[in-house]
Scaffold this active site. Sequence first.
Site, mmCIF file in Angstrom:
data_model
loop_
_atom_site.group_PDB
_atom_site.id
_atom_site.type_symbol
_atom_site.label_atom_id
_atom_site.label_comp_id
_atom_site.label_asym_id
_atom_site.label_seq_id
_atom_site.Cartn_x
_atom_site.Cartn_y
_atom_site.Cartn_z
ATOM 1 N N LYS A 44 -17.261 19.853 14.578
ATOM 2 C CA LYS A 44 -16.360 20.729 16.130
ATOM 3 C C LYS A 44 -15.328 21.544 15.166
ATOM 4 O O LYS A 44 -14.606 20.814 14.418
ATOM 5 C CB LYS A 44 -16.396 20.083 16.782
ATOM 6 C CG LYS A 44 -15.729 19.118 17.382
ATOM 7 C CD LYS A 44 -15.524 18.303 18.219
ATOM 8 C CE LYS A 44 -14.295 17.449 18.345
ATOM 9 N NZ LYS A 44 -14.046 16.155 19.468
ATOM 10 N N ARG A 134 -12.743 12.456 31.573
ATOM 11 C CA ARG A 134 -13.193 13.886 30.984
ATOM 12 C C ARG A 134 -14.897 14.070 31.669
ATOM 13 O O ARG A 134 -14.807 14.254 32.673
ATOM 14 C CB ARG A 134 -12.539 14.104 29.641
ATOM 15 C CG ARG A 134 -12.577 15.808 29.022
ATOM 16 C CD ARG A 134 -12.346 15.544 27.547
ATOM 17 N NE ARG A 134 -13.326 15.168 27.130
ATOM 18 C CZ ARG A 134 -13.101 14.996 25.670
ATOM 19 N NH1 ARG A 134 -12.432 16.384 24.808
ATOM 20 N NH2 ARG A 134 -14.092 15.073 24.334
ATOM 21 N N TYR A 258 14.231 36.750 11.952
ATOM 22 C CA TYR A 258 14.714 37.154 13.341
ATOM 23 C C TYR A 258 15.626 35.797 13.697
ATOM 24 O O TYR A 258 15.562 34.809 13.643
ATOM 25 C CB TYR A 258 13.487 36.943 14.251
ATOM 26 C CG TYR A 258 11.806 37.892 13.755
ATOM 27 C CD1 TYR A 258 12.534 39.496 13.435
ATOM 28 C CD2 TYR A 258 10.960 38.008 13.616
ATOM 29 C CE1 TYR A 258 11.652 40.334 13.902
ATOM 30 C CE2 TYR A 258 10.108 38.602 12.664
ATOM 31 C CZ TYR A 258 10.557 40.269 13.612
ATOM 32 O OH TYR A 258 8.924 41.087 13.262
ATOM 33 N N MET A 306 4.758 36.578 12.499
ATOM 34 C CA MET A 306 4.032 36.416 12.106
ATOM 35 C C MET A 306 2.847 36.430 11.468
ATOM 36 O O MET A 306 1.829 35.626 10.729
ATOM 37 C CB MET A 306 3.300 38.029 12.576
ATOM 38 C CG MET A 306 1.709 37.961 13.513
ATOM 39 S SD MET A 306 1.611 39.523 14.004
ATOM 40 C CE MET A 306 2.232 39.891 16.358
HETATM 41 C C1 LIG Z 1 -13.734 14.946 18.593
HETATM 42 C C2 LIG Z 1 -14.973 13.789 19.533
HETATM 43 C C3 LIG Z 1 -14.899 12.380 18.772
HETATM 44 C C4 LIG Z 1 -13.924 12.597 16.757
HETATM 45 O O1 LIG Z 1 -12.666 11.995 17.339
HETATM 46 P P1 LIG Z 1 -12.027 11.861 16.491
HETATM 47 O O2 LIG Z 1 -10.443 11.120 16.584
HETATM 48 O O3 LIG Z 1 -11.622 13.180 15.882
HETATM 49 O O4 LIG Z 1 -12.645 10.864 15.675
HETATM 50 C C5 LIG Z 1 -15.458 12.032 18.861
HETATM 51 N N1 LIG Z 1 -16.531 11.509 20.338
HETATM 52 C C6 LIG Z 1 -16.272 13.164 21.211
HETATM 53 C C7 LIG Z 1 -17.427 12.705 22.652
HETATM 54 C C8 LIG Z 1 -15.385 13.738 20.394
HETATM 55 O O5 LIG Z 1 -15.483 14.876 21.072
#
Ligand SMILES: *Cc1c(COP(=O)(O)O)cnc(C)c1O
Length: 360
Positions: A44, A134, A258, A306
């Site tokens: 992802k 979550r 800055y 930036m």
């Molecule tokens: C991002 C994610 C992972 C991977 O987690 P890592 O700590 O990067 O290995 C696994 N399962 C779900 C559902 C995730 O959202």
Amino acid sequence: MHTQFIPKNSSTSRIEISRENLRHNLKVLAHKAGYGVRRMAVVKANAYGHGTELILPEISGECDWFGVASLEEGIEVRSMGIEIPVLVFAPVKAGLLDKYREFSLTATAGSIEEVQMVNSGTPFHLEFDTGMGRLGLYEEQIPEIISILDQKNLIPSGLMTHFSMADQPDSSYTKNQLKTWNRILDQLPDSWKKGLIHAANSGGLIHYPESRFSMVRHGIALYGYSPDGDESELKPVLSWKSEVVSCKFFRKGMRVSYEGAWTAEKDGWLIVIPAGYADGIPRQLSNKIELFADGRRIKQVGNVTMDYIMAFSDVPLVAGTEVELFGPNSMNANHWAEKSGTISYAILCGIHPKIERELV
Ligand SMILES: *Cc1c(COP(=O)(O)O)cnc(C)c1O
């Protein structure tokens, strides 16, 4: 009409992806997962900032599944011609199920509404919340889910949960999540357990071998970072390089950037490097990092701007000299994270996708 000249690769910083380190990490993780345990590479967020186009073709032959955050990311995997199974972590949405089917993506259902939504055309994994807080169903909802899915004559193709603290070895919270997970599995029909059962993220795989079940989902570890921030047998895959665009004599007492947050205590050379917070260098790192150029480390000085950062050197470095912002000779994502109060994940995903990435 004149032709517009758009220079190619004019960007003055670039990301290098080490094929060798990626291979090394895959091997380490395969060994940790052990025989018969499937491995999902979590890709992802532009493969944790590494670049989907570079990473996916390199690893698709070395893992069993890809895990993505959204339907769009899943479609992107398919648009690259990759055919291995893909699990979309986002809650499935009504009206989009035909897209999952069209692109052969596996959905995730983690609420009663989502369980009511799924149909026979789209394989789905059921997600349980064992303490992550979550997404996911609660243990108490098991009888209701069973009755909904029985009525629809559907069987999930996978069962999953997610850890919130598996990066910490020996945490009682994670052990409790595992206990809850095993209790949930005990209550689910045997026919559901013929599919995949998965819980472990990188931390789970590294610190809790009992959390492997039939598949592990490794993200950060694949890219060479242990989720607890410790140095490990894994090797960071990404290096970030730029170059000197300006080098000028700088007198003792002169101030940099800055707010004039840094003052030269001696005469030297002010080095300007064309990467800043717009590229993903956290401004919180101002005055806190070291870079590597011409065989030595140089101190970054003054506030990150930036588009530029500055460094101070005792010797001049001509314009065009390569500067490693982040990599084996300078610092890594863990060091940056520590110094800016975040985690390696956020540093890596924060590297702007516009920056050219190449495999080396
Ligand atoms: C991002 C994610 C992972 C991977 O987690 P890592 O700590 O990067 O290995 C696994 N399962 C779900 C559902 C995730 O959202």
